[in-house]
Enzyme design. Structure first.
Site, short mmCIF file in Angstrom:
data_model
loop_
_atom_site.label_atom_id
_atom_site.label_comp_id
_atom_site.label_asym_id
_atom_site.label_seq_id
_atom_site.Cartn_x
_atom_site.Cartn_y
_atom_site.Cartn_z
N LYS A 87 0.86 -1.20 0.00
CA LYS A 87 0.00 0.00 0.00
C LYS A 87 0.88 1.23 0.00
O LYS A 87 1.94 1.24 0.62
CB LYS A 87 -0.91 0.01 1.23
CG LYS A 87 -1.99 1.08 1.24
CD LYS A 87 -3.12 0.82 0.26
CE LYS A 87 -4.24 0.11 0.87
NZ LYS A 87 -5.42 -0.18 0.12
N GLY A 142 -20.22 6.73 3.67
CA GLY A 142 -19.26 6.90 2.57
C GLY A 142 -20.00 6.87 1.26
O GLY A 142 -20.81 5.97 1.02
N GLY A 190 -18.19 7.67 -1.81
CA GLY A 190 -17.16 7.77 -2.85
C GLY A 190 -17.37 6.60 -3.80
O GLY A 190 -18.47 6.04 -3.89
N ASN A 191 -16.32 6.18 -4.48
CA ASN A 191 -16.45 5.11 -5.47
C ASN A 191 -17.08 3.85 -4.86
O ASN A 191 -18.02 3.27 -5.40
CB ASN A 191 -15.08 4.81 -6.09
CG ASN A 191 -15.14 3.66 -7.07
OD1 ASN A 191 -15.11 2.50 -6.68
ND2 ASN A 191 -15.27 3.97 -8.34
N TYR A 204 -20.78 4.47 -3.37
CA TYR A 204 -21.75 4.70 -4.44
C TYR A 204 -22.09 3.39 -5.16
O TYR A 204 -23.26 3.04 -5.32
CB TYR A 204 -21.25 5.74 -5.46
CG TYR A 204 -22.16 5.73 -6.68
CD1 TYR A 204 -23.48 6.20 -6.58
CD2 TYR A 204 -21.76 5.16 -7.89
CE1 TYR A 204 -24.35 6.12 -7.66
CE2 TYR A 204 -22.62 5.07 -8.97
CZ TYR A 204 -23.93 5.56 -8.85
OH TYR A 204 -24.80 5.45 -9.91
N1 GLU Z 1 -7.33 0.00 -2.98
C1 GLU Z 1 -8.11 -1.19 -3.19
C2 GLU Z 1 -8.13 -2.04 -1.94
O1 GLU Z 1 -7.87 -1.59 -0.85
C3 GLU Z 1 -7.70 -1.94 -4.44
C4 GLU Z 1 -6.30 -2.45 -4.46
C5 GLU Z 1 -5.84 -3.00 -5.80
O2 GLU Z 1 -6.65 -3.10 -6.70
O3 GLU Z 1 -4.68 -3.33 -5.87
O4 GLU Z 1 -8.50 -3.20 -1.99
#
Ligand code: GLU
Length: 435
Positions: A111, A230, A232-233, A236
């Protein structure tokens, strides 16, 4: 504010206690693996210097945590938020390791994040920041090393800038044969993205909701009332698919508050209204129309305490804590955000009989379609929307069925049940490698 990495370690310790008996013949390796999993393999960090539009230079702290790659390349999003911290990216990368293991996709966990409020930057500044971050990461990522993606406040457009900058850096090094598209997922459709990626996290959550509703004996979806924190993407798309599947979404909220519509709101109309007004709190939209008389304004905290069947935290971490967990009235929680419930709150909720579908399972639809995107990029052959969705559904349903079976077998909560499978898969891969 609780430390998210300490939460992640506390969760791992709880699972390790239960798992230890499976490794009695291999105790030393098991203990070494668990110890290693408490910290990321490596955290890269730097301060990025960005030229602002007014000619001044500003510095932004940036991170990339690579937690574990025993099952495959590190995988996970990049977050732009003023609350990003070292401890947060470490926790989020740990949760990515479990998430990829739960669904069985061949990745580890990573991350990234930058401490920034992107709303305060112009588009040009945002692009310069994203390119600078890519310069910092270019020799630390790649299709077989670490594959970033969007997360909170990052978009397909940002991924496109990153691909472009990454490719420039490869070219400078004479590495023109490398695959820049396979290094990032969540890209726009016009630049190697996958059908269905945008909606995948929310839709995957609703696939899980359908299975949960069956287990809870909910025959009439219209009567199942859902509140979502929430919009957001993730929030929603969860709301939209839940509504399209026939459930009644009674509330959605954003950081500045939200709306409660007792008879059920229409997510598409609500989003259109929010985009027009710049804010959600005056958008009381049913299937028929948006009108003030349809509902009432509620705060982002109140949404968590509504009398509903299903509560869906779909924003940030630590929103359900020991101070408000006892006030949760929902029968079940589907965690669409990463880490929205603290370990203390987990215990209170379990005592009160609230059923939990944890983040690493509920929101894994996003990274699963990221995996499909990566496969398509590597083979240079693209699937239809229907193919993507039909491949996502069995994966989500299998993960849910495995979680439920574990929950019944070991008489544990949903988080423990999911982690038992996930942590075991990661530990086994580490042992196979000869830790
Ligand atoms: N940010 C998203 C998650 O926390 C997607 C991560 C990704 O597709 O690598 O699962």
């Amino acid at each position: 504010m609780a430390n998210p990495h300490a939460n992640a370690v506390a969760q791992l310790e709880r699972v390790a206690k239960l798992l230890a008996k499976d490794y009695q013949d291999n105790k030393a390796s098991f203990e070494r693996a668990i110890k290693k999993l408490k910290e990321p393999d490596v955290v890269h960090q730097t301060k990025l210097s960005i030229k602002m539009d007014d000619g001044t230079t500003k510095k932004f702290q940036a991170f990339r945590s690579q937690h574990n790659n025993a099952r495959g390349p590190y995988k996970g999003g990049i977050r732009y938020h003023s609350d990003v911290s070292l401890e947060e990216v470490k926790a989020l990368s740990t949760w990515m390791t479990w998430k990829c293991a739960v669904t069985g996709i061949p990745y580890g966990g990573g991350k990234g994040g930058i401490i920034v409020d992107p709303k305060k930057l112009s588009k040009a500044e945002l692009q310069r920041l994203s390119r600078a971050y890519t310069d910092f990461l270019s020799d630390k990522i790649g299709p077989w090393i670490d594959v970033p993606a969007p997360d909170v406040n990052t978009t397909g457009e940002i991924m496109a800038w990153m691909v472009d900058q990454y490719q420039k850096n490869l070219t400078k090094k004479g590495l023109v044969q490398e695959n820049p598209l396979g290094t990032f997922t969540g890209k726009p459709l016009g630049l190697g993205g996958s059908q269905g990626r945008d909606e995948a996290t929310g839709l995957g959550g609703v696939m899980v909701l359908d299975k949960l509703a069956e287990k809870l004996g909910y025959k009439n979806k219209k009567k199942v009332r859902i509140a979502i924190q929430g919009f957001g993407n993730v929030g929603y798309w969860f709301a939209k698919h839940a509504h399209d599947h026939g459930y009644t979404v009674v509330a959605v909220s954003g950081s500045r508050g939200g709306v409660y519509v007792a008879n059920g709101l229409n997510p598409e109309k609500t989003l259109a209204c929010k985009e027009k007004n710049g804010d959600l709190t005056s958008c009381f939209c049913t299937d028929k129309a948006c009108a003030v008389g349809n509902g009432k304004k509620i705060s982002n905290d109140e949404v968590l305490e509504l009398d509903v069947d299903i509560l869906v935290p779909a924003a940030l971490e630590n929103v359900i804590h020991k101070g408000n967990a006892a006030k949760v009235r929902a029968k079940a929680i589907i965690e669409m955000a990463n880490g929205p419930i603290t370990p203390e709150a987990d215990e209170i909720l379990a005592k009160n009989g609230v059923i939990l579908v944890p983040d690493v399972l509920a929101n894994s639809g996003g990274v699963t379609v990221s995996y499909f995107e990566w496969v398509q990029n590597l083979q240079g052959y693209y699937w239809t929307h229907q193919e993507v969705i039909s491949k996502l559904k069995p994966l989500m349903e299998t993960s849910f069925a495995e979680m439920w079976a574990m929950k019944e077998k070991h008489q544990v909560d949903g988080r423990m049940a999911t982690y038992l499978t996930a942590v075991k898969r990661v530990v086994d891969a580490m042992i196979l490698r000869g830790i």
